[in-house]
Design a protein around this motif. Structure first.
Motif, PDB file in Angstrom:
ATOM      1  N   UNK A  25      67.679  73.999 108.595  1.00 60.27           N
ATOM      2  CA  UNK A  25      68.420  75.221 108.285  1.00 60.27           C
ATOM      3  C   UNK A  25      69.738  75.228 109.036  1.00 60.27           C
ATOM      4  N   UNK A  26      70.829  75.474 108.294  1.00 61.34           N
ATOM      5  CA  UNK A  26      72.164  75.541 108.890  1.00 61.34           C
ATOM      6  C   UNK A  26      72.780  76.900 108.551  1.00 61.34           C
ATOM      7  N   UNK A  27      72.420  77.937 109.269  1.00 55.40           N
ATOM      8  CA  UNK A  27      72.961  79.272 108.967  1.00 55.40           C
ATOM      9  C   UNK A  27      74.477  79.290 109.094  1.00 55.40           C
ATOM     10  N   UNK A  28      75.137  79.833 108.072  1.00 52.92           N
ATOM     11  CA  UNK A  28      76.587  79.961 108.166  1.00 52.92           C
ATOM     12  C   UNK A  28      77.380  78.919 107.411  1.00 52.92           C
ATOM     13  N   UNK A  29      76.719  78.099 106.569  1.00 52.42           N
ATOM     14  CA  UNK A  29      77.461  77.148 105.742  1.00 52.42           C
ATOM     15  C   UNK A  29      78.265  77.931 104.697  1.00 52.42           C
ATOM     16  N   UNK A  30      79.544  77.594 104.558  1.00 50.23           N
ATOM     17  CA  UNK A  30      80.409  78.280 103.594  1.00 50.23           C
ATOM     18  C   UNK A  30      81.080  77.244 102.697  1.00 50.23           C
ATOM     19  N   UNK A  31      81.081  77.510 101.389  1.00 52.33           N
ATOM     20  CA  UNK A  31      81.764  76.638 100.430  1.00 52.33           C
ATOM     21  C   UNK A  31      82.812  77.453  99.684  1.00 52.33           C
ATOM     22  N   UNK A  32      84.004  76.903  99.518  1.00 54.08           N
ATOM     23  CA  UNK A  32      85.062  77.607  98.801  1.00 54.08           C
ATOM     24  C   UNK A  32      86.078  76.621  98.258  1.00 54.08           C
ATOM     25  N   UNK A  33      86.743  77.010  97.188  1.00 56.71           N
ATOM     26  CA  UNK A  33      87.727  76.140  96.555  1.00 56.71           C
ATOM     27  C   UNK A  33      89.053  76.134  97.310  1.00 56.71           C
ATOM     28  N   UNK A  61      91.619  63.707  81.854  1.00 58.00           N
ATOM     29  CA  UNK A  61      91.699  64.923  82.627  1.00 58.00           C
ATOM     30  C   UNK A  61      90.314  65.397  83.078  1.00 58.00           C
ATOM     31  N   UNK A  62      90.308  66.124  84.180  1.00 53.09           N
ATOM     32  CA  UNK A  62      89.089  66.766  84.661  1.00 53.09           C
ATOM     33  C   UNK A  62      89.093  68.186  84.109  1.00 53.09           C
ATOM     34  N   UNK A  63      88.114  68.497  83.272  1.00 56.58           N
ATOM     35  CA  UNK A  63      88.090  69.821  82.650  1.00 56.58           C
ATOM     36  C   UNK A  63      86.658  70.213  82.320  1.00 56.58           C
ATOM     37  N   UNK A  64      86.258  71.385  82.816  1.00 55.50           N
ATOM     38  CA  UNK A  64      84.927  71.885  82.503  1.00 55.50           C
ATOM     39  C   UNK A  64      84.280  72.615  83.665  1.00 55.50           C
ATOM     40  N   UNK A  65      83.158  73.252  83.395  1.00 58.53           N
ATOM     41  CA  UNK A  65      82.405  73.927  84.456  1.00 58.53           C
ATOM     42  C   UNK A  65      81.628  72.901  85.261  1.00 58.53           C
ATOM     43  N   UNK A  66      81.344  73.255  86.520  1.00 55.49           N
ATOM     44  CA  UNK A  66      80.556  72.341  87.348  1.00 55.49           C
ATOM     45  C   UNK A  66      79.722  73.118  88.358  1.00 55.49           C
ATOM     46  N   UNK A  67      78.646  72.510  88.768  1.00 54.52           N
ATOM     47  CA  UNK A  67      77.783  73.022  89.827  1.00 54.52           C
ATOM     48  C   UNK A  67      77.811  72.009  90.951  1.00 54.52           C
ATOM     49  N   UNK A  68      78.139  72.463  92.156  1.00 48.06           N
ATOM     50  CA  UNK A  68      78.166  71.572  93.320  1.00 48.06           C
ATOM     51  C   UNK A  68      77.229  72.128  94.385  1.00 48.06           C
ATOM     52  N   UNK A 107      73.286  76.473  80.918  1.00 47.09           N
ATOM     53  CA  UNK A 107      72.404  77.625  81.155  1.00 47.09           C
ATOM     54  C   UNK A 107      71.689  77.553  82.504  1.00 47.09           C
ATOM     55  N   UNK A 108      72.059  76.593  83.328  1.00 48.16           N
ATOM     56  CA  UNK A 108      71.417  76.446  84.632  1.00 48.16           C
ATOM     57  C   UNK A 108      71.661  77.676  85.502  1.00 48.16           C
ATOM     58  N   UNK A 109      70.597  78.193  86.075  1.00 50.25           N
ATOM     59  CA  UNK A 109      70.683  79.358  86.957  1.00 50.25           C
ATOM     60  C   UNK A 109      70.217  78.975  88.360  1.00 50.25           C
ATOM     61  N   UNK A 110      70.999  79.329  89.370  1.00 48.59           N
ATOM     62  CA  UNK A 110      70.643  79.071  90.761  1.00 48.59           C
ATOM     63  C   UNK A 110      70.824  80.361  91.549  1.00 48.59           C
ATOM     64  N   UNK A 111      69.777  80.801  92.221  1.00 45.52           N
ATOM     65  CA  UNK A 111      69.843  82.032  93.002  1.00 45.52           C
ATOM     66  C   UNK A 111      70.803  81.874  94.185  1.00 45.52           C
ATOM     67  N   UNK A 112      71.596  82.921  94.398  1.00 42.61           N
ATOM     68  CA  UNK A 112      72.468  82.942  95.564  1.00 42.61           C
ATOM     69  C   UNK A 112      73.692  82.059  95.475  1.00 42.61           C
ATOM     70  N   UNK A 135      73.049  74.940  99.549  1.00 40.91           N
ATOM     71  CA  UNK A 135      74.091  75.926  99.242  1.00 40.91           C
ATOM     72  C   UNK A 135      74.778  75.495  97.948  1.00 40.91           C
ATOM     73  N   UNK A 136      74.948  76.448  97.026  1.00 41.89           N
ATOM     74  CA  UNK A 136      75.447  76.136  95.682  1.00 41.89           C
ATOM     75  C   UNK A 136      76.779  76.817  95.389  1.00 41.89           C
TER      76      UNK A 136
END
Length: 227
Positions: A210-218, A196-203, A93-98, A49-50
């Motif tokens: 399979x773990x259906x229902x994993x949710x990530x949010x800030x 300072x922490x500053x910039x875009x990130x991918x986590x 330019x990294x692209x991740x589906x979903x 999950x991204x």
């Protein structure tokens, strides 16, 4: 003159190589290893999950050990044998589906700023969706399961340094404090260096099942919307 041209071309090629490395993510492998011919590889996680975000001074969640920490909250719906977490900055330019994109990421997707990532995987004592609230999260007991600063398995940053992070944690079912149970987790991140922490990130959070229902949010508010 020819020497100067060759030096310039070499420098340009090096910059292109570094930029390319900064944008390329390999498959996320777990702790299980498999031998294929002369090579031994980590078997890729089957569930990844991204989350794409943007960090900036002033929107940190907590100051801990004299460092400004930011959190991404993660709901894990079932018992997991193992979890992997990795973070890369910048997204470039990294692209991740979903992938889940935060509003701040969408507003700053073109930013070239990045930071030296340092990550933690923490588990709370909240095991029910109905118990999740801002007040409960502040009062919850959080246990740090694993942490990582620099990983040679991750793409290099535009500077050429291996300052992106990756960790893997295997559940210890016999120890309640170290088991990966269903519940509320969070990825803590900051910068190892002073600044300072500053910039875009991918986590990414990953598992070998399979773990259906994993949710990530800030935020907890956004997390509850996804449950």
């Amino acid at each position: 003159m020819k020497t100067k041209i060759l030096i310039l071309l070499s420098a340009f090629a090096l910059l292109c190589t570094v930029d390319s490395q900064a944008q390329k993510l390999k498959k996320f492998g777990g702790l299980t290893e498999k031998k294929i011919g002369p090579k031994t590889i980590k078997v890729p996680y089957t569930d990844v999950v991204t989350y794409l975000g943007y960090a900036a001074p002033g929107n940190e969640d907590e100051v801990k050990d004299n460092k400004k920490f930011y959190y991404i909250y993660v709901w894990i719906p079932a018992v997991a044998p193992e979890l992997g977490v990795r973070m890369m900055s910048p997204v470039g330019k990294t692209k991740v589906k979903g992938a889940t994109m935060s509003k701040s990421y969408e507003e700053n997707a073109g930013s070239e700023e990045y930071f030296d990532t340092y990550i933690t995987l923490e588990r709370s004592d909240i095991i029910s969706k109905d118990k999740i609230s801002d007040e409960a999260v502040k009062a919850a007991k959080w246990v740090t399961l694993e942490r990582n600063d620099d990983s040679g398995e991750m793409p290099k940053q535009p500077s050429g340094s291996s300052y992106n992070s990756l960790l893997r944690y295997k559940s210890e079912a016999s120890d309640p404090l170290k088991a990966l149970t269903a519940g509320l987790y969070r990825i803590g991140f900051t910068t190892f260096k002073t600044g300072e922490v500053k910039g875009t990130f991918l986590a990414q959070v990953a598992a070998p099942i399979k773990l259906p229902g994993v949710v990530m949010a800030k935020t907890i508010e956004d997390l509850k919307k996804g449950l």
